[in-house]
Design an enzyme around this catalytic site. Structure first.
Site, mmCIF file in Angstrom:
data_model
loop_
_atom_site.group_PDB
_atom_site.id
_atom_site.type_symbol
_atom_site.label_atom_id
_atom_site.label_comp_id
_atom_site.label_asym_id
_atom_site.label_seq_id
_atom_site.Cartn_x
_atom_site.Cartn_y
_atom_site.Cartn_z
ATOM 1 C CB SER A 157 -2.697 -9.728 -3.429
ATOM 2 O OG SER A 157 -3.508 -8.448 -2.878
ATOM 3 C CG ASP A 253 1.913 -5.591 1.119
ATOM 4 O OD1 ASP A 253 0.749 -5.014 1.183
ATOM 5 O OD2 ASP A 253 2.137 -6.730 0.402
ATOM 6 C CG HIS A 283 0.473 -5.598 -2.673
ATOM 7 N ND1 HIS A 283 0.189 -6.360 -1.656
ATOM 8 C CD2 HIS A 283 -0.559 -5.628 -3.612
ATOM 9 C CE1 HIS A 283 -0.863 -7.419 -2.022
ATOM 10 N NE2 HIS A 283 -1.220 -6.815 -3.298
#
Length: 314
Positions: A157, A253, A283
């Site tokens: 991320s 996501d 995610h």
């Protein structure tokens, strides 16, 4: 709310308690509320910690790092890992299980960067800390006890963004510590935040489009150029000198499209790219790999990729 494919069974089971509790995404809490919630979630859902030879915290300037050394050291390759959490939460503890798994599964030492967090430390604090960690690792006299001949850059991320930034800024032509590979797990690559997946993933998950906007508001000062390559690697310069990359994206996501686009950009530039797109997952797969079988499977795939590109025996 949903992606192009329904949630996979193991992902749906892991998400069930979140939805039964009201599907409150990260941005619906204050920073002080969300940090302990994230720590508790990672502790409950993350990988169980592998036993290693050495795990030690060290202070580097204004931040700290955690050094992991496996029992069976395979080489002088070191993995430099940057955690996710939107530059706002997360730390060495939240990703401890993942970092231990990467060290144990590759035979390489790993350095996890516990960079300073927003809003207390706005941009470019996290970026500068990761740059400093790379320089610290490159200095054999820095006191880390590691002999790094090459480095693997890795992150999930926001950490994937930081890893991509370091890969762009430290090409071989600049004479820095060689980068053997880059591991980008559902990375942030485009802070314009205008892709189709932003309009698709808006509720029902811990990370949705509004959560990303909340992260950016907390980390990036008003007036900052969001198209700067350090913030939006997708808009930066990429050439064939960059190290081979594994990019893993998930369908549910808001970052899905930009991660896919970055994998394509690397490949089009001549970089060797392995791209896994997991349409039925959301995610947070890697911080929930202790309860999502596909997450653990993908950690194993990442370890294989790293071994293949660092000349390490299986």
């Amino acid at each position: 709310m949903t992606g192009y494919a329904p949630l996979a069974a193991d992902a749906a089971a892991a998400l069930k308690p979140f939805r039964e509790a009201g599907s409150h995404s990260f941005h619906e809490f204050t920073v002080d509320e969300v940090r302990p919630r994230y720590i508790a979630s990672c502790e409950a859902n993350g990988l169980k910690p592998a036993d290693l030879y050495r795990v030690e915290d060290q202070t580097v300037g204004e931040f700290s790092v955690r050094i992991y050394q496996p029992k069976q050291q395979q080489s002088d390759t070191v993995i430099l890992f940057m955690h996710g959490g939107g530059w706002v939460f997360g730390n060495a503890d939240t990703h401890d299980g993942l970092c231990r798994a990467l060290a144990a599964g590759t035979g390489h030492s790993l350095v996890a960067v516990d960079y300073r967090l927003a809003p207390e430390h706005p941009y470019p604090a996290a970026h500068d800390d990761c740059r400093a960690a790379f320089a610290w690792l490159s200095d054999s006299d820095a006191g880390h006890g590691l002999s790094a001949s090459q480095v693997v850059l890795a992150g999930d991320s926001a950490g994937g963004q930081l890893a991509a930034m370091l890969a762009q800024e430290n090409t071989p032509a600049r004479g820095n510590l060689p980068i053997a590979a880059q591991v980008l797990l559902y990375p942030i690559t485009d802070l314009r935040m205008g892709s189709e997946s932003y309009s698709r993933v808006t509720q029902g998950y811990p990370l949705v489009a509004d959560t990303m906007r909340w992260f950016v508001d907390l980390y990036v000062p008003e007036g900052t150029d969001l198209t700067a390559p350090a913030l939006s690697p997708l808009l930066g310069d990429v050439d064939a000198q960059q190290a081979p990359a594994i990019v893993i994206t998930v369908g549910h996501d808001p970052l899905a499209d930009e991660g896919i686009a970055y994998a394509q950009k690397l490949a089009q530039a001549g970089v060797t790219v392995t791209h896994h797109h997991l349409a039925g997952y959301a995610h947070g797969l890697f911080s929930s790999a202790g309860v999502i079988a596909q997450g653990e499977h993908q950690v194993e795939a990442v370890c294989r990729f790293i071994r293949e590109h660092t000349g390490t025996p299986a």
